[in-house]
Design a protein around this motif. Sequence first.
Motif, PDB file in Angstrom:
ATOM      1  N   LEU A  66       0.833  -1.202   0.000  1.00  0.00           N
ATOM      2  CA  LEU A  66       0.000   0.000   0.000  1.00  0.00           C
ATOM      3  C   LEU A  66       0.865   1.249   0.000  1.00  0.00           C
ATOM      4  CD1 LEU A  66      -2.959   0.998   0.181  1.00  0.00           C
ATOM      5  CD2 LEU A  66      -2.712   0.964   2.679  1.00  0.00           C
ATOM      6  N   THR A  67       1.913   1.216   0.821  1.00  0.00           N
ATOM      7  CA  THR A  67       2.900   2.304   0.859  1.00  0.00           C
ATOM      8  C   THR A  67       4.282   1.695   0.993  1.00  0.00           C
ATOM      9  OG1 THR A  67       2.766   2.506   3.279  1.00  0.00           O
ATOM     10  CG2 THR A  67       1.276   3.890   1.979  1.00  0.00           C
ATOM     11  N   GLY A  68       5.302   2.492   0.689  1.00  0.00           N
ATOM     12  CA  GLY A  68       6.674   2.030   0.796  1.00  0.00           C
ATOM     13  C   GLY A  68       7.119   1.260  -0.431  1.00  0.00           C
ATOM     14  N   LYS A  69       8.301   0.640  -0.337  1.00  0.00           N
ATOM     15  CA  LYS A  69       8.833  -0.088  -1.487  1.00  0.00           C
ATOM     16  C   LYS A  69       9.769  -1.203  -1.034  1.00  0.00           C
ATOM     17  CE  LYS A  69      12.635   3.228  -2.220  1.00  0.00           C
ATOM     18  NZ  LYS A  69      13.266   4.153  -3.196  1.00  0.00           N
ATOM     19  N   VAL A  70       9.905  -2.188  -1.927  1.00  0.00           N
ATOM     20  CA  VAL A  70      10.846  -3.300  -1.737  1.00  0.00           C
ATOM     21  C   VAL A  70      11.827  -3.267  -2.904  1.00  0.00           C
ATOM     22  CG1 VAL A  70      11.137  -5.798  -1.621  1.00  0.00           C
ATOM     23  CG2 VAL A  70       9.134  -4.726  -0.566  1.00  0.00           C
ATOM     24  N   GLU A  71      13.125  -3.334  -2.576  1.00  0.00           N
ATOM     25  CA  GLU A  71      14.160  -3.386  -3.601  1.00  0.00           C
ATOM     26  C   GLU A  71      15.069  -4.574  -3.352  1.00  0.00           C
ATOM     27  OE1 GLU A  71      15.514   0.963  -4.722  1.00  0.00           O
ATOM     28  OE2 GLU A  71      15.153   0.808  -2.558  1.00  0.00           O
ATOM     29  N   VAL A  72      15.494  -5.209  -4.429  1.00  0.00           N
ATOM     30  CA  VAL A  72      16.487  -6.278  -4.370  1.00  0.00           C
ATOM     31  C   VAL A  72      17.647  -5.870  -5.265  1.00  0.00           C
ATOM     32  CG1 VAL A  72      16.996  -8.672  -4.938  1.00  0.00           C
ATOM     33  CG2 VAL A  72      14.829  -8.097  -3.844  1.00  0.00           C
ATOM     34  N   ASP A  73      18.804  -5.698  -4.671  1.00  0.00           N
ATOM     35  CA  ASP A  73      19.988  -5.237  -5.397  1.00  0.00           C
ATOM     36  C   ASP A  73      19.690  -3.959  -6.184  1.00  0.00           C
ATOM     37  OD1 ASP A  73      21.312  -7.459  -4.415  1.00  0.00           O
ATOM     38  OD2 ASP A  73      20.928  -8.661  -6.207  1.00  0.00           O
ATOM     39  N   GLY A  74      18.885  -3.081  -5.586  1.00  0.00           N
ATOM     40  CA  GLY A  74      18.572  -1.803  -6.201  1.00  0.00           C
ATOM     41  C   GLY A  74      17.424  -1.834  -7.187  1.00  0.00           C
ATOM     42  N   LEU A  75      16.898  -3.022  -7.508  1.00  0.00           N
ATOM     43  CA  LEU A  75      15.777  -3.137  -8.432  1.00  0.00           C
ATOM     44  C   LEU A  75      14.469  -3.078  -7.661  1.00  0.00           C
ATOM     45  CD1 LEU A  75      14.739  -3.849 -11.361  1.00  0.00           C
ATOM     46  CD2 LEU A  75      14.688  -6.221 -10.570  1.00  0.00           C
ATOM     47  N   LEU A  76      13.572  -2.199  -8.072  1.00  0.00           N
ATOM     48  CA  LEU A  76      12.270  -2.092  -7.437  1.00  0.00           C
ATOM     49  C   LEU A  76      11.438  -3.321  -7.776  1.00  0.00           C
ATOM     50  CD1 LEU A  76      10.272  -0.290  -5.825  1.00  0.00           C
ATOM     51  CD2 LEU A  76       9.483   0.584  -8.049  1.00  0.00           C
ATOM     52  N   ILE A  77      10.932  -3.997  -6.738  1.00  0.00           N
ATOM     53  CA  ILE A  77      10.094  -5.177  -6.924  1.00  0.00           C
ATOM     54  C   ILE A  77       8.641  -4.727  -6.975  1.00  0.00           C
ATOM     55  CG2 ILE A  77       9.390  -7.390  -5.962  1.00  0.00           C
ATOM     56  CD1 ILE A  77      12.303  -7.271  -6.993  1.00  0.00           C
ATOM     57  N   SER A  78       8.048  -4.812  -8.169  1.00  0.00           N
ATOM     58  CA  SER A  78       6.688  -4.329  -8.352  1.00  0.00           C
ATOM     59  C   SER A  78       5.674  -5.451  -8.513  1.00  0.00           C
ATOM     60  CB  SER A  78       6.617  -3.414  -9.580  1.00  0.00           C
ATOM     61  OG  SER A  78       7.096  -4.095 -10.731  1.00  0.00           O
ATOM     62  N   ASP A  79       6.153  -6.645  -8.896  1.00  0.00           N
ATOM     63  CA  ASP A  79       5.236  -7.767  -9.092  1.00  0.00           C
ATOM     64  C   ASP A  79       6.025  -9.070  -9.009  1.00  0.00           C
ATOM     65  OD1 ASP A  79       6.504  -8.079 -11.638  1.00  0.00           O
ATOM     66  OD2 ASP A  79       5.054  -6.720 -12.535  1.00  0.00           O
ATOM     67  N   ARG A  80       5.306 -10.194  -9.009  1.00  0.00           N
ATOM     68  CA  ARG A  80       5.964 -11.486  -8.865  1.00  0.00           C
ATOM     69  C   ARG A  80       6.866 -11.827 -10.048  1.00  0.00           C
ATOM     70  NH1 ARG A  80       9.043 -14.121  -6.420  1.00  0.00           N
ATOM     71  NH2 ARG A  80       9.095 -16.363  -6.672  1.00  0.00           N
ATOM     72  N   PRO A  81       6.450 -11.619 -11.305  1.00  0.00           N
ATOM     73  CA  PRO A  81       7.363 -11.935 -12.412  1.00  0.00           C
ATOM     74  C   PRO A  81       8.686 -11.176 -12.342  1.00  0.00           C
ATOM     75  CG  PRO A  81       5.129 -11.730 -13.234  1.00  0.00           C
ATOM     76  CD  PRO A  81       5.100 -11.269 -11.803  1.00  0.00           C
ATOM     77  N   THR A  82       8.623  -9.901 -11.976  1.00  0.00           N
ATOM     78  CA  THR A  82       9.862  -9.124 -11.849  1.00  0.00           C
ATOM     79  C   THR A  82      10.752  -9.704 -10.768  1.00  0.00           C
ATOM     80  OG1 THR A  82       8.743  -7.093 -12.552  1.00  0.00           O
ATOM     81  CG2 THR A  82      10.807  -6.835 -11.337  1.00  0.00           C
ATOM     82  N   ALA A  83      10.151 -10.031  -9.630  1.00  0.00           N
ATOM     83  CA  ALA A  83      10.923 -10.594  -8.523  1.00  0.00           C
ATOM     84  C   ALA A  83      11.542 -11.928  -8.911  1.00  0.00           C
ATOM     85  CB  ALA A  83      10.029 -10.753  -7.299  1.00  0.00           C
ATOM     86  N   ALA A  84      10.751 -12.808  -9.523  1.00  0.00           N
ATOM     87  CA  ALA A  84      11.253 -14.130  -9.906  1.00  0.00           C
ATOM     88  C   ALA A  84      12.380 -14.006 -10.922  1.00  0.00           C
ATOM     89  CB  ALA A  84      10.112 -14.974 -10.463  1.00  0.00           C
ATOM     90  N   ALA A  85      12.234 -13.095 -11.872  1.00  0.00           N
ATOM     91  CA  ALA A  85      13.264 -12.904 -12.887  1.00  0.00           C
ATOM     92  C   ALA A  85      14.564 -12.393 -12.279  1.00  0.00           C
ATOM     93  CB  ALA A  85      12.775 -11.935 -13.960  1.00  0.00           C
ATOM     94  N   HIS A  86      14.452 -11.743 -11.131  1.00  0.00           N
ATOM     95  CA  HIS A  86      15.641 -11.208 -10.462  1.00  0.00           C
ATOM     96  C   HIS A  86      16.151 -12.145  -9.364  1.00  0.00           C
ATOM     97  CE1 HIS A  86      18.404  -7.906 -10.175  1.00  0.00           C
ATOM     98  NE2 HIS A  86      18.223  -7.755  -8.889  1.00  0.00           N
ATOM     99  N   GLY A  87      15.644 -13.362  -9.329  1.00  0.00           N
ATOM    100  CA  GLY A  87      16.188 -14.357  -8.415  1.00  0.00           C
ATOM    101  C   GLY A  87      15.601 -14.350  -7.028  1.00  0.00           C
TER     102      GLY A  87
END
Length: 215
Positions: free
Chosen positions: A54-75
């Motif tokens: 709802l608010t805030g953000k999650v980043e993995v190695d500087g990449l913003l995680i916006s959805d499951r496919p993006t997260a999965a593609a980034h390991g």
Amino acid sequence: MIQVSNITVAYGEVVAVDDVSFVVPPGFVLAVSGPSGAGKSSLLWAIAGAVDVLTGKVEVDGLLISDRPTAAAHGVVLIPQGNGLARVLTARENLTIPLLANRQDLDETDRVVESALEAVGLAESGDHLVEELSGGEQQRVAVARGIAQRGRVILADESTSELDSTNRERVLTLLRTQANQGAAVVIATHDPTVAASADGHALMDEGRLTWLRRL
């Protein structure tokens, strides 16, 4: 590295994760404990991009995680509570399909799958349907599927809850190995033994996070 910045997750008017922030560097194992309904699973699913924040953000190695496919593609690998396996497939097929979906070489896939099943003590059970396995065996298949993907981030949601002490230690050793190889690992758990084995320990209650041990 996982960077969680002031995230809030809500389902209607129910706030499951309330303004939570933390960083998990590569090679670090964080345990998040707390009662049922405290928000642990929602926190892990938010990091995995499987639920919206709802608010805030999650980043993995500087990449913003916006959805499951993006997260999965980034390991970002999620080992969900309840294992998330396809019950009408074999243990081996449950491990193989995600790897082939990522276009991994077939021979390499076979090697990785057999190694992962052996690591969780199920080398002889690869051809068994998931529905033929016990709850603890299914949980170990889910862990094997997670480690086979060699993620940058491993999110393990109650992945030792149905295991005896021997297999619990086996799984914790595997998760530690993933961290030693450079993954950032977060474990949601009710088990104080599991929490004690981690590098850091945070308590979650009513969506809020309190640090008990932080390096």
